[in-house]
Write an enzyme that holds these catalytic residues in place. Structure first.
Site, PDB file in Angstrom:
ATOM      1  N   TYR A  37      38.946  34.282  38.812  1.00  0.00           N
ATOM      2  CA  TYR A  37      38.493  35.365  38.379  1.00  0.00           C
ATOM      3  C   TYR A  37      37.199  35.256  37.628  1.00  0.00           C
ATOM      4  CZ  TYR A  37      42.930  37.776  39.285  1.00  0.00           C
ATOM      5  OH  TYR A  37      44.157  38.377  39.946  1.00  0.00           O
ATOM      6  N   HIS A 193      44.374  47.067  32.583  1.00  0.00           N
ATOM      7  CA  HIS A 193      44.251  45.508  33.075  1.00  0.00           C
ATOM      8  C   HIS A 193      45.419  44.596  32.534  1.00  0.00           C
ATOM      9  CE1 HIS A 193      39.705  46.594  33.974  1.00  0.00           C
ATOM     10  NE2 HIS A 193      40.528  46.222  35.313  1.00  0.00           N
ATOM     11  N   ARG A 223      31.251  45.670  42.352  1.00  0.00           N
ATOM     12  CA  ARG A 223      31.348  44.142  42.570  1.00  0.00           C
ATOM     13  C   ARG A 223      32.492  44.305  43.472  1.00  0.00           C
ATOM     14  NH1 ARG A 223      36.827  43.925  39.976  1.00  0.00           N
ATOM     15  NH2 ARG A 223      36.928  41.791  39.698  1.00  0.00           N
ATOM     16  N   ASN A 225      36.498  42.928  45.018  1.00  0.00           N
ATOM     17  CA  ASN A 225      37.697  42.632  44.570  1.00  0.00           C
ATOM     18  C   ASN A 225      38.499  42.339  45.992  1.00  0.00           C
ATOM     19  OD1 ASN A 225      39.989  41.488  43.080  1.00  0.00           O
ATOM     20  ND2 ASN A 225      40.828  43.667  43.296  1.00  0.00           N
ATOM     21  N   GLU A 265      37.945  45.433  48.454  1.00  0.00           N
ATOM     22  CA  GLU A 265      37.726  46.557  47.664  1.00  0.00           C
ATOM     23  C   GLU A 265      36.225  46.509  47.067  1.00  0.00           C
ATOM     24  OE1 GLU A 265      41.841  47.673  45.723  1.00  0.00           O
ATOM     25  OE2 GLU A 265      40.376  46.911  44.480  1.00  0.00           O
ATOM     26  N   TYR A 316      50.517  37.493  41.431  1.00  0.00           N
ATOM     27  CA  TYR A 316      50.169  38.841  41.073  1.00  0.00           C
ATOM     28  C   TYR A 316      49.496  39.711  42.156  1.00  0.00           C
ATOM     29  CZ  TYR A 316      47.150  42.520  39.271  1.00  0.00           C
ATOM     30  OH  TYR A 316      46.455  43.619  38.966  1.00  0.00           O
ATOM     31  N   LYS A 317      48.938  39.124  43.385  1.00  0.00           N
ATOM     32  CA  LYS A 317      48.596  39.791  44.405  1.00  0.00           C
ATOM     33  C   LYS A 317      49.780  40.058  45.359  1.00  0.00           C
ATOM     34  CE  LYS A 317      43.771  38.137  44.261  1.00  0.00           C
ATOM     35  NZ  LYS A 317      42.902  39.388  44.159  1.00  0.00           N
TER      36      LYS A 317
HETATM   37  C1  HEM Z   1      42.711  44.731  38.354  1.00  0.00           C
HETATM   38  C2  HEM Z   1      41.184  49.263  37.404  1.00  0.00           C
HETATM   39  C3  HEM Z   1      36.627  47.416  36.296  1.00  0.00           C
HETATM   40  C4  HEM Z   1      38.611  42.979  37.194  1.00  0.00           C
HETATM   41  C5  HEM Z   1      42.649  46.195  37.972  1.00  0.00           C
HETATM   42  C6  HEM Z   1      43.738  47.233  38.185  1.00  0.00           C
HETATM   43  C7  HEM Z   1      43.119  48.505  38.076  1.00  0.00           C
HETATM   44  C8  HEM Z   1      41.958  48.105  37.570  1.00  0.00           C
HETATM   45  C9  HEM Z   1      44.004  49.781  37.909  1.00  0.00           C
HETATM   46  C10 HEM Z   1      45.066  46.874  38.551  1.00  0.00           C
HETATM   47  C11 HEM Z   1      46.065  46.480  37.503  1.00  0.00           C
HETATM   48  C12 HEM Z   1      47.264  46.475  37.878  1.00  0.00           C
HETATM   49  O1  HEM Z   1      48.048  45.381  38.216  1.00  0.00           O
HETATM   50  O2  HEM Z   1      48.061  47.455  37.507  1.00  0.00           O
HETATM   51  C13 HEM Z   1      39.578  49.091  36.919  1.00  0.00           C
HETATM   52  C14 HEM Z   1      38.785  50.169  36.638  1.00  0.00           C
HETATM   53  C15 HEM Z   1      37.526  49.790  36.169  1.00  0.00           C
HETATM   54  C16 HEM Z   1      37.646  48.469  36.395  1.00  0.00           C
HETATM   55  C17 HEM Z   1      39.249  51.650  36.566  1.00  0.00           C
HETATM   56  C18 HEM Z   1      36.522  50.516  35.707  1.00  0.00           C
HETATM   57  C19 HEM Z   1      36.016  50.529  34.511  1.00  0.00           C
HETATM   58  C20 HEM Z   1      36.771  46.063  36.337  1.00  0.00           C
HETATM   59  C21 HEM Z   1      35.772  45.076  35.942  1.00  0.00           C
HETATM   60  C22 HEM Z   1      36.163  43.973  36.285  1.00  0.00           C
HETATM   61  C23 HEM Z   1      37.697  44.081  36.725  1.00  0.00           C
HETATM   62  C24 HEM Z   1      34.282  45.523  35.488  1.00  0.00           C
HETATM   63  C25 HEM Z   1      35.265  42.541  36.099  1.00  0.00           C
HETATM   64  C26 HEM Z   1      35.677  41.605  36.006  1.00  0.00           C
HETATM   65  C27 HEM Z   1      39.738  43.275  37.476  1.00  0.00           C
HETATM   66  C28 HEM Z   1      40.496  42.001  38.111  1.00  0.00           C
HETATM   67  C29 HEM Z   1      41.616  42.492  38.525  1.00  0.00           C
HETATM   68  C30 HEM Z   1      41.747  44.196  38.208  1.00  0.00           C
HETATM   69  C31 HEM Z   1      40.194  40.645  38.110  1.00  0.00           C
HETATM   70  C32 HEM Z   1      42.832  41.879  39.291  1.00  0.00           C
HETATM   71  C33 HEM Z   1      42.655  42.171  40.837  1.00  0.00           C
HETATM   72  C34 HEM Z   1      43.518  41.286  41.579  1.00  0.00           C
HETATM   73  O3  HEM Z   1      43.628  40.226  41.515  1.00  0.00           O
HETATM   74  O4  HEM Z   1      43.737  41.913  42.613  1.00  0.00           O
HETATM   75  N1  HEM Z   1      41.122  46.871  37.929  1.00  0.00           N
HETATM   76  N2  HEM Z   1      38.934  48.051  36.847  1.00  0.00           N
HETATM   77  N3  HEM Z   1      37.990  45.511  36.660  1.00  0.00           N
HETATM   78  N4  HEM Z   1      40.345  44.253  37.536  1.00  0.00           N
HETATM   79 FE1  HEM Z   1      39.860  46.125  37.245  1.00  0.00          FE
END
Ligand code: HEM
Length: 343
Positions: A37, A193, A223, A225, A265, A316-317
């Site tokens: 990450y 998060h 970004r 993901n 994504e 987690y994934k």
């Molecule tokens: C995962 C929403 C921005 C990094 C997630 C999750 C949601 C989410 C709903 C899933 C959490 C769960 O497991 O329930 C959002 C929204 C954003 C946003 C609405 C807008 C503001 C960001 C940004 C970063 C980020 C800017 C930058 C570092 C991550 C990471 C994960 C994650 C690393 C885990 C993803 C994975 O391993 O599959 N985010 N996020 N997010 N988000 Fe965000």
């Protein structure tokens, strides 16, 4: 590029596939042979011609089929689209952003005519021709966010900014990687998060939030993901886990190439003009392993990323059940040659 929209499904018989052009433009997310990450945010500026970032909003060959799938999800579960009352201005902002972008960049498919507040929207692929008054929700068949996002690929969250935080106060989420809008509605950036491992301790979320609170109008960012999905299913939500969770157990060495998908994504964020809210778009791209290995450098790199993925991230994934089977299958496509950074 003239788009030919495919007739295909993301459920039941799963007829989704990518054309050779769609494979070539797939947003492969890894710039090195390992993954951790990070704050991988960049300006959302136009990318190469025909790439997924050529235009701010990407419409591709799966457009019509994805919109049909969204309609099915919303019919079964209307709570996938929710908006708190103070988000109505942001909804109109979103409608404007999407309609102007789609009409500007895909004029053969979409036309927007504006005469003051009197707007006419023509969507040829979906057979829609609608006149309405901008700002007057009574002139649309549903709320402005729902209206426009039933016609645009990708999930969308609208984030209200207050108290030095971002709040998920509206959204339409039908193609999500195992999280729930209904559960997260009203939460702030750090709260929603909460389940993500490692990143909180690395300071990723604190720094990302600080950056986003200062996001400027007219300077969107993006970004990538990624995760993985069994079968080309768009709607992998907690609400229907009983339908798709079981599919992870069906991966065998014989069917990996067709069943296992990399799910990427493309996420973009815009500051909205009237509401000062932020829109967060989550555009999902799926590619099966058999399609991915047609690009040897992707095959090599993804094999290495998946093999060495830190266990907390793999857990987690939700990949553990089929990770080794996939790594073994991909290893046949990794000749051990060094890969170059980036590409
Ligand atoms: C995962 C929403 C921005 C990094 C997630 C999750 C949601 C989410 C709903 C899933 C959490 C769960 O497991 O329930 C959002 C929204 C954003 C946003 C609405 C807008 C503001 C960001 C940004 C970063 C980020 C800017 C930058 C570092 C991550 C990471 C994960 C994650 C690393 C885990 C993803 C994975 O391993 O599959 N985010 N996020 N997010 N988000 Fe965000």
């Amino acid at each position: 590029m003239t788009l030919a929209f495919k007739s295909e499904t993301f459920r039941d018989d799963y007829t989704f596939s990518n054309s050779p052009e769609a494979i070539r433009r797939f947003p492969f997310p890894f710039d090195r042979d390992e993954y951790m990450y990070s704050i991988n945010i960049e300006q959302h500026v136009p990318g190469a011609v025909q790439s997924t970032t050529e235009f701010p909003i990407d419409i591709d060959e799966h457009y019509v089929a994805e919109m049909e799938d969204r309609a099915i999800v919303l019919k079964e579960d209307p709570l996938r689209c929710q908006s708190l009352p103070h988000m109505l201005t942001a909804e109109w902002d979103l409608l404007e952003l999407l309609m102007t972008s789609m009409a500007r960049n895909y004029p053969e498919h979409f036309t927007l005519t504006r005469d003051g507040a009197r707007w006419r929207w023509v969507n040829r692929p979906l057979g829609i021709d609608r006149s309405f008054t901008f700002g007057d929700a009574a002139t649309l068949p549903c709320g402005p966010m729902e209206y426009v996002t039933r016609q645009c690929q990708g999930d969308f969250c609208l984030l209200d900014q207050r108290d030095n935080n971002l709040w998920m106060d509206a959204g339409i989420v039908t193609t999500q990687a195992d999280w729930s809008l209904d559960f997260d509605l009203g939460m702030n950036f750090i709260e929603w998060h909460g389940p993500v491992p490692l990143a909180h301790d690395l300071g990723v979320f604190d720094r990302a939030l600080k950056f986003l609170l200062n996001l400027q109008q007219g300077r969107p960012v993006r970004r990538l993901n990624w995760t993985m999905t069994i079968n080309p299913r768009l709607d992998t939500s907690p609400e229907n886990y009983h339908r798709w969770g079981i599919e992870k157990a069906g991966v065998t060495p014989e069917n990996v190439g067709d069943k296992v998908h990399l799910r990427v994504e493309l996420q973009a964020l815009w500051r909205l003009p009237r509401s000062n809210a932020i829109v967060f778009s989550i555009r999902c791209y799926l590619i099966k392993m058999r399609e991915l290995v047609t690009q040897p450098k992707w095959a090599r790199r993804f094999h290495r990323v998946l093999k060495d993925l830190p266990p907390p991230i793999a857990g987690y994934k939700g990949l553990e059940r089929y990770r080794q089977t996939t790594v073994d299958w991909l290893s046949r496509h990794d000749d051990g040659r060094p890969t170059s950074p980036g590409f």
